[in-house]
Enzyme design. Structure first.
Site, PDB file in Angstrom:
ATOM      1  N   ARG A  17       1.325  -1.348  -0.052  1.00  0.00           N
ATOM      2  CA  ARG A  17       0.136  -0.088   0.429  1.00  0.00           C
ATOM      3  C   ARG A  17       1.027   1.082   0.321  1.00  0.00           C
ATOM      4  O   ARG A  17       1.957   1.276   0.269  1.00  0.00           O
ATOM      5  CB  ARG A  17      -0.840   0.105   1.178  1.00  0.00           C
ATOM      6  N   HIS A  58      -1.101  -0.188 -10.114  1.00  0.00           N
ATOM      7  CA  HIS A  58      -1.397  -0.825  -8.784  1.00  0.00           C
ATOM      8  C   HIS A  58      -1.887  -2.170  -9.835  1.00  0.00           C
ATOM      9  O   HIS A  58      -3.134  -2.475  -9.795  1.00  0.00           O
ATOM     10  CB  HIS A  58      -2.260   0.353  -8.108  1.00  0.00           C
TER      11      HIS A  58
HETATM   12  P1  NAP Z   1      -1.504 -11.849   4.823  1.00  0.00           P
HETATM   13  O1  NAP Z   1      -1.666 -12.749   4.235  1.00  0.00           O
HETATM   14  O2  NAP Z   1      -3.151 -11.090   5.495  1.00  0.00           O
HETATM   15  O3  NAP Z   1      -0.459 -11.268   5.400  1.00  0.00           O
HETATM   16  C1  NAP Z   1      -0.174 -10.735   5.993  1.00  0.00           C
HETATM   17  C2  NAP Z   1       1.747 -10.980   6.769  1.00  0.00           C
HETATM   18  O4  NAP Z   1       1.616  -9.587   7.361  1.00  0.00           O
HETATM   19  C3  NAP Z   1       0.920 -11.364   7.866  1.00  0.00           C
HETATM   20  O5  NAP Z   1       2.516 -12.299   7.554  1.00  0.00           O
HETATM   21  C4  NAP Z   1       1.495 -10.677   8.710  1.00  0.00           C
HETATM   22  O6  NAP Z   1       1.933 -11.808  10.333  1.00  0.00           O
HETATM   23  C5  NAP Z   1       2.867 -10.056   8.468  1.00  0.00           C
HETATM   24  N1  NAP Z   1       2.179  -8.361   9.632  1.00  0.00           N
HETATM   25  C6  NAP Z   1       1.563  -7.326  10.003  1.00  0.00           C
HETATM   26  N2  NAP Z   1       1.646  -6.761  10.738  1.00  0.00           N
HETATM   27  C7  NAP Z   1       3.132  -7.082  10.532  1.00  0.00           C
HETATM   28  C8  NAP Z   1       3.742  -6.857  11.144  1.00  0.00           C
HETATM   29  N3  NAP Z   1       3.511  -5.572  12.285  1.00  0.00           N
HETATM   30  N4  NAP Z   1       5.170  -7.143  11.692  1.00  0.00           N
HETATM   31  C9  NAP Z   1       6.080  -7.746  11.313  1.00  0.00           C
HETATM   32  N5  NAP Z   1       4.535  -8.733  10.299  1.00  0.00           N
HETATM   33  C10 NAP Z   1       3.226  -8.098  10.036  1.00  0.00           C
HETATM   34  O7  NAP Z   1      -1.644 -10.643   3.489  1.00  0.00           O
HETATM   35  P2  NAP Z   1      -1.684 -11.281   1.662  1.00  0.00           P
HETATM   36  O8  NAP Z   1      -2.575 -11.594   1.385  1.00  0.00           O
HETATM   37  O9  NAP Z   1       0.006 -11.543   2.185  1.00  0.00           O
HETATM   38  O10 NAP Z   1      -1.440  -9.089   1.083  1.00  0.00           O
HETATM   39  C11 NAP Z   1      -0.327  -8.498   1.780  1.00  0.00           C
HETATM   40  C12 NAP Z   1      -0.105  -7.415   1.240  1.00  0.00           C
HETATM   41  O11 NAP Z   1      -0.113  -6.714   0.212  1.00  0.00           O
HETATM   42  C13 NAP Z   1      -2.092  -7.170   1.484  1.00  0.00           C
HETATM   43  O12 NAP Z   1      -2.722  -6.658   2.618  1.00  0.00           O
HETATM   44  C14 NAP Z   1      -2.672  -5.249   0.208  1.00  0.00           C
HETATM   45  O13 NAP Z   1      -2.298  -4.438   1.271  1.00  0.00           O
HETATM   46  C15 NAP Z   1      -1.224  -5.875  -0.647  1.00  0.00           C
HETATM   47  N6  NAP Z   1      -1.738  -6.785  -1.871  1.00  0.00           N
HETATM   48  C16 NAP Z   1      -1.393  -5.194  -2.627  1.00  0.00           C
HETATM   49  C17 NAP Z   1      -1.852  -5.909  -4.094  1.00  0.00           C
HETATM   50  C18 NAP Z   1      -1.524  -5.349  -5.235  1.00  0.00           C
HETATM   51  O14 NAP Z   1      -1.790  -5.197  -6.671  1.00  0.00           O
HETATM   52  N7  NAP Z   1      -0.573  -4.396  -4.951  1.00  0.00           N
HETATM   53  C19 NAP Z   1      -2.611  -6.792  -4.133  1.00  0.00           C
HETATM   54  C20 NAP Z   1      -2.621  -7.716  -3.154  1.00  0.00           C
HETATM   55  C21 NAP Z   1      -2.524  -7.983  -1.988  1.00  0.00           C
HETATM   56  P3  NAP Z   1       1.257 -12.638  10.789  1.00  0.00           P
HETATM   57  O15 NAP Z   1       1.420 -14.358  10.229  1.00  0.00           O
HETATM   58  O16 NAP Z   1       1.854 -13.222  12.118  1.00  0.00           O
HETATM   59  O17 NAP Z   1      -0.444 -12.238  10.763  1.00  0.00           O
HETATM   60  C1  GLV Z   2      -5.147  -5.410  -4.108  1.00  0.00           C
HETATM   61  O1  GLV Z   2      -4.261  -4.166  -3.796  1.00  0.00           O
HETATM   62  C2  GLV Z   2      -5.575  -6.304  -3.676  1.00  0.00           C
HETATM   63  O2  GLV Z   2      -5.496  -5.611  -2.393  1.00  0.00           O
HETATM   64  O3  GLV Z   2      -6.064  -7.086  -3.609  1.00  0.00           O
END
Ligand code: NAP
Ligand code: GLV
Length: 306
Positions: free
Chosen positions: A221, A269
């Protein structure tokens, strides 16, 4: 069972049709003001009015992985908030990050500029041992990215809240280990959710701790990054460049300096897009599981923020 679909800025009709096909036993409608109460909602950036008019929802399916914007809304307290759980995103994210990393490591932008000038010249190959890649967030997307980067034999570090074990990845956990993680990283990848704890996490102080000639890949983000601090460190030479896919304001305003900075590569994005068919299949499977009283993956901890 009633399902309502409420999007801002996206076409609703193909989702309504897809959900009807996947759940023939359900009534699926696009939300309109005054519509009757639904059991489940499928949403993207829904207006507050929608949530206020649907106080009895059992579940709200967000058609993205990140729920930071949705959690800014006032939500029916009993409703589960459910994020997309991969649904084809992790592979896209892995290819996007590997591409950005390798374009930087192999100096492909430099070669492209040379070729445009009709120049046939070589750059000295760099040892990949000097390009440790640190991934912040080892969740659904971060873990897949870490494994993909490790396939190219780069040293890979990962930083997460809870401790993790991933083959080929040196894992660090928690705030106490953050400095050590940064000090060992040259290419920093952000795959954290946006929460009060992670907002502005890439700032002058933290980015200064990266190895010299650092490179930033932000695919999470825009608000994870302090824009002016990035520019200052690029201009001072401490950072070599950045690949940015996400921004504080999207679309990125025309006058924003990122558009013209020579060390910044932008994309709109698009690193991991929501894939409609995969997402509908996942949501339909979870609706049926919930109806059977079974647990599902991807339920957001609203207090924690992801
Ligand atoms: P997720 O499965 O919820 O993984 C988030 C990870 O971050 C978890 O392993 C969590 O740790 C860790 N985390 C959270 N807070 C933390 C902190 N304060 N310090 C250290 N580690 C922390 O999410 P995801 O599916 O991988 O997606 C991650 C992010 O990518 C989304 O939230 C979104 O904003 C972004 N995204 C972007 C796009 C794009 O097109 N650019 C697309 C999809 C997603 P724990 O294992 O301990 O909970
Ligand atoms: C895109 O940024 C998503 O969070 O799926």
């Amino acid at each position: 069972m009633r399902i309502t679909v409420c999007f801002t800025g996206l076409k609703t009709e193909p989702w309504v049709q897809g959900l009807r096909a996947a759940l023939p036993q359900a009534s699926v409608e696009e939300w309109r003001t005054g519509a009757s109460q639904a059991d489940y909602a499928v949403v993207w950036a829904p207006p507050q009015q929608f949530l206020d008019e649907q106080p009895r929802l059992k579940g709200i399916f967000n058609i993205g992985a990140g729920v930071d914007a949705l959690l800014q809304r006032r939500l029916p307290p009993q409703a589960l908030v459910i994020r997309l759980d991969d649904a084809g995103m992790s592979m896209q994210m892995a290819e996007f990050v590997c591409h950005a990393l390798i374009r930087h490591f192999r100096e492909l932008d430099g070669y492209e500029a040379d070729v445009k000038q009709g120049k046939w010249s070589y750059r000295k190959p760099r040892p990949r041992s000097e390009m440790p890649v640190g991934i912040m967030g080892l969740g659904v997307l971060g873990e897949r990215v870490a494994r993909a980067v490790a396939q190219f034999d780069f040293p890979v570090l990962g930083w997460n809240r809870a401790s993790r074990t991933i083959p080929g990845v040196r894992c660090y956990a928690g705030q106490a280990a953050f400095s050590e993680f940064l000090a060992g990283t040259r290419v920093l990848v952000c795959l954290l959710p946006l929460t009060a704890e992670t907002e502005n996490i890439m700032n002058r102080e933290t980015l200064s701790r990266l190895l010299p000639g650092g490179y930033v890949i932000n695919v999470a983000r825009g608000a994870h990054l302090v824009d002016d601090d990035l520019i200052a460190l690029l201009d001072s030479g401490h950072l070599a460049g950045a690949a940015l896919d996400v921004f504080r304001t999207e679309p990125l305003p025309a006058q924003h300096p990122f558009w013209r900075h020579p060390k910044i590569t932008l994309t709109p994005h698009t690193s991991a897009r929501t894939l409609r068919d995969e997402s509908i299949a996942q949501i339909a499977g979870k609706v049926l599981a919930l109806a059977r009283g079974e647990p599902i993956a991807g339920v957001v901890d609203v207090k924690r923020g992801y």
